[in-house]
Design a protein around this motif. Structure first.
Motif, PDB file in Angstrom:
ATOM      1  N   ARG A   1       0.861  -1.188   0.000  1.00 23.77           N
ATOM      2  CA  ARG A   1       0.000   0.000   0.000  1.00 23.77           C
ATOM      3  C   ARG A   1       0.894   1.233   0.000  1.00 23.77           C
ATOM      4  O   ARG A   1       1.715   1.422   0.898  1.00 23.77           O
ATOM      5  N   ALA A   2       0.750   2.047  -1.017  1.00 22.45           N
ATOM      6  CA  ALA A   2       1.626   3.207  -1.166  1.00 22.45           C
ATOM      7  C   ALA A   2       1.504   4.137   0.027  1.00 22.45           C
ATOM      8  O   ALA A   2       0.397   4.579   0.356  1.00 22.45           O
ATOM      9  N   PRO A   3       2.619   4.454   0.688  1.00 29.50           N
ATOM     10  CA  PRO A   3       2.570   5.397   1.816  1.00 29.50           C
ATOM     11  C   PRO A   3       2.505   6.835   1.304  1.00 29.50           C
ATOM     12  O   PRO A   3       2.651   7.096   0.101  1.00 29.50           O
ATOM     13  N   LEU A   4       2.337   7.758   2.214  1.00 31.13           N
ATOM     14  CA  LEU A   4       2.243   9.162   1.839  1.00 31.13           C
ATOM     15  C   LEU A   4       3.504   9.626   1.117  1.00 31.13           C
ATOM     16  O   LEU A   4       3.430  10.398   0.152  1.00 31.13           O
ATOM     17  N   SER A   5       4.667   9.161   1.564  1.00 30.04           N
ATOM     18  CA  SER A   5       5.922   9.591   0.944  1.00 30.04           C
ATOM     19  C   SER A   5       5.978   9.207  -0.528  1.00 30.04           C
ATOM     20  O   SER A   5       6.563   9.928  -1.349  1.00 30.04           O
ATOM     21  N   ALA A   6       5.350   8.070  -0.901  1.00 31.63           N
ATOM     22  CA  ALA A   6       5.334   7.653  -2.304  1.00 31.63           C
ATOM     23  C   ALA A   6       4.496   8.625  -3.135  1.00 31.63           C
ATOM     24  O   ALA A   6       4.897   9.029  -4.241  1.00 31.63           O
ATOM     25  N   TYR A   7       3.332   9.004  -2.612  1.00 33.35           N
ATOM     26  CA  TYR A   7       2.512  10.000  -3.314  1.00 33.35           C
ATOM     27  C   TYR A   7       3.266  11.326  -3.454  1.00 33.35           C
ATOM     28  O   TYR A   7       3.232  11.973  -4.504  1.00 33.35           O
ATOM     29  N   ASN A   8       3.962  11.712  -2.392  1.00 32.88           N
ATOM     30  CA  ASN A   8       4.713  12.973  -2.445  1.00 32.88           C
ATOM     31  C   ASN A   8       5.807  12.936  -3.496  1.00 32.88           C
ATOM     32  O   ASN A   8       6.048  13.924  -4.198  1.00 32.88           O
ATOM     33  N   ASP A   9       6.485  11.790  -3.606  1.00 29.77           N
ATOM     34  CA  ASP A   9       7.543  11.669  -4.613  1.00 29.77           C
ATOM     35  C   ASP A   9       6.974  11.769  -6.025  1.00 29.77           C
ATOM     36  O   ASP A   9       7.576  12.405  -6.901  1.00 29.77           O
ATOM     37  N   VAL A  10       5.845  11.128  -6.264  1.00 31.51           N
ATOM     38  CA  VAL A  10       5.233  11.203  -7.598  1.00 31.51           C
ATOM     39  C   VAL A  10       4.791  12.638  -7.881  1.00 31.51           C
ATOM     40  O   VAL A  10       4.985  13.156  -8.989  1.00 31.51           O
ATOM     41  N   MET A  11       4.209  13.306  -6.873  1.00 26.59           N
ATOM     42  CA  MET A  11       3.811  14.704  -7.050  1.00 26.59           C
ATOM     43  C   MET A  11       5.020  15.587  -7.363  1.00 26.59           C
ATOM     44  O   MET A  11       4.951  16.490  -8.198  1.00 26.59           O
ATOM     45  N   ALA A  12       6.135  15.325  -6.673  1.00 27.30           N
ATOM     46  CA  ALA A  12       7.343  16.117  -6.903  1.00 27.30           C
ATOM     47  C   ALA A  12       7.855  15.921  -8.328  1.00 27.30           C
ATOM     48  O   ALA A  12       8.305  16.876  -8.978  1.00 27.30           O
ATOM     49  N   ALA A  13       7.775  14.681  -8.837  1.00 27.04           N
ATOM     50  CA  ALA A  13       8.174  14.436 -10.217  1.00 27.04           C
ATOM     51  C   ALA A  13       7.256  15.188 -11.175  1.00 27.04           C
ATOM     52  O   ALA A  13       7.711  15.729 -12.198  1.00 27.04           O
ATOM     53  N   CYS A  14       5.959  15.242 -10.851  1.00 29.38           N
ATOM     54  CA  CYS A  14       5.012  16.006 -11.669  1.00 29.38           C
ATOM     55  C   CYS A  14       5.380  17.485 -11.665  1.00 29.38           C
ATOM     56  O   CYS A  14       5.379  18.146 -12.718  1.00 29.38           O
ATOM     57  N   ALA A  15       5.674  18.015 -10.473  1.00 26.27           N
ATOM     58  CA  ALA A  15       6.003  19.438 -10.355  1.00 26.27           C
ATOM     59  C   ALA A  15       7.251  19.780 -11.154  1.00 26.27           C
ATOM     60  O   ALA A  15       7.287  20.782 -11.880  1.00 26.27           O
TER      61      ALA A  15
END
Length: 394
Positions: A191-205
């Motif tokens: 289950r993806a933790p919050l840090s995984a979502y943050n990393d994907v968001m950072a790549a998007c940014a």
């Protein structure tokens, strides 16, 4: 806290020191970390220090000189858990790579080969090697290490393995890889933790894909996770970067309004803005030309932060951002901000030294933004004129 433990007649243990060292990391307080390590040595606990403690000591470093000192300390450390030594050495190389030392990556692979020969190449060794590859901006090498990890008999990728690979993706702005790794992580049953979502968001940014960053942010909330301050900071940055690629004035203004809405949202959720939040908002002010808001933020920063805990680098970064936001519209205000900070974070800009029979006034514009450099030049002109006209006052 340490003194309170001792005053209670208790002996601090390695776990307490681990926590204290971890607290030094976000502040990059290398001197405090070394002081804590010295206290551990006094209590004969350095040999029992965990890998986490060693890595925290490394991550509190800011310069190569810091790392050289820490390497010397770690070389004296002995432990029965020999695989931890490979993790510590790889973590040291990762920090060096993050400072731009390109020689550390091949040495990291040599560490892995040595660990394999000794039968000590466990998943933690591979995970730290993936982190090293990420900090060296070698995405292909990070993928290679992850692939080799999955092919090793008796060694399986963990959630931490995927997190290390995602961190490498976001560091290098590899958005397609980040999305693929995120999907693979969930297919593997993690289950993806919050840090995984943050990393994907950072790549998007970093890829200026603001729309996708918003989707990821909404996805983490839909998954039952609560965004933290890092999540909000990344999404603010995504809007700022998205404004740079917007195709109309109205689109730019809308993009630049969203970070202020996020500020209200995070505060309503009980979170307090940090230096990164303020830095992003100041960049929004510079982009939108709202210099009055920038001065309001500067006043708020002065109230909120204790400069002793903020640190010189962060204070200089925020002052640079304030001056950049106001300089084109209100240079006198920018000059006032610069002069206020000369004694703290801009103290290395001006210096005087004697050479032979001459007195040299030295102006160092490194680490200054465009606006701050212009403010420094203005101060230079004003002060040298004053010294010329009134030499006995200087």
């Amino acid at each position: 806290l340490l003194q309170a433990v001792r005053d209670s007649g208790l002996m601090p243990d390695a776990l307490l020191y681990d926590g204290m060292l971890q607290a030094c990391v976000p502040l990059k307080d290398h001197q405090m970390a070394l002081k804590i390590w010295g206290e551990m040595a006094n209590d004969n606990l350095t040999t029992k220090a965990s890998t986490f403690a060693a890595v925290a000591l490394l991550r509190s470093c800011c310069t190569q000189q810091d790392l050289e000192r820490v390497e010397e300390l770690l070389a004296r450390r002995t432990t029965a858990r020999i695989s931890d030594e490979f993790v510590s050495r790889l973590a040291l190389r990762a920090e060096w790579a993050g400072l731009g030392d390109n020689t550390q990556l091949p040495r990291g692979w040599q560490e892995l080969e040595e660990a394999k020969k000794l039968g000590l190449a466990d998943v933690r060794v591979y995970n730290t090697l993936i982190s090293l590859c990420g900090k060296a901006n070698a995405m292909d090498q990070a993928l290679k290490a992850f692939d080799e990890l999955n092919r090793q008999e008796g060694v399986n990728a963990t959630e931490a393995s995927y997190r290390a690979l995602l961190a490498a993706c976001q560091r290098g702005a590899h958005l397609e890889y980040a999305l693929s790794v995120f999907e693979s992580m969930e297919r593997a049953g993690f289950r993806a933790p919050l840090s995984a979502y943050n990393d994907v968001m950072a790549a998007c940014a970093k890829s200026r894909d603001c729309a996708l960053a918003v989707q990821v942010f909404e996805g983490l909330e839909a998954a039952g996770l609560k965004p933290d301050l890092v999540s909000y900071n990344i999404l603010m940055s995504a809007y700022l970067r998205g404004a740079e690629g917007a195709d109309s004035y109205d689109a730019v203004q809308q993009m630049l309004e969203n970070p202020w809405q996020l500020l209200q949202q995070l505060q309503s959720n009980g979170l307090a803005p940090d230096a990164t939040t303020y830095g992003t908002l100041l960049a929004v002010c510079a982009r939108a030309g709202t210099w009055e808001k920038a001065l309001e933020l500067d006043a708020e920063i002065q109230r909120v932060f204790d400069k002793a805990n903020l640190g010189r680098d962060l204070e200089r970064s925020l002052c640079n951002a304030v001056i950049d936001a106001v300089w084109e519209h209100k240079p006198d205000a920018g000059l006032e901000v610069f002069r206020r900070a000369v004694a703290t974070c801009y103290d290395s800009v001006f210096s005087v030294r004697a050479e032979a029979a001459e007195i040299l006034w030295v102006l160092d514009l490194r680490r200054l933004s465009g606006g701050a450099a212009q403010a420094a030049l203005m101060c230079w002109i004003q002060d040298t004129l004053s010294a010329t006209l009134f030499p006995y006052n200087k």
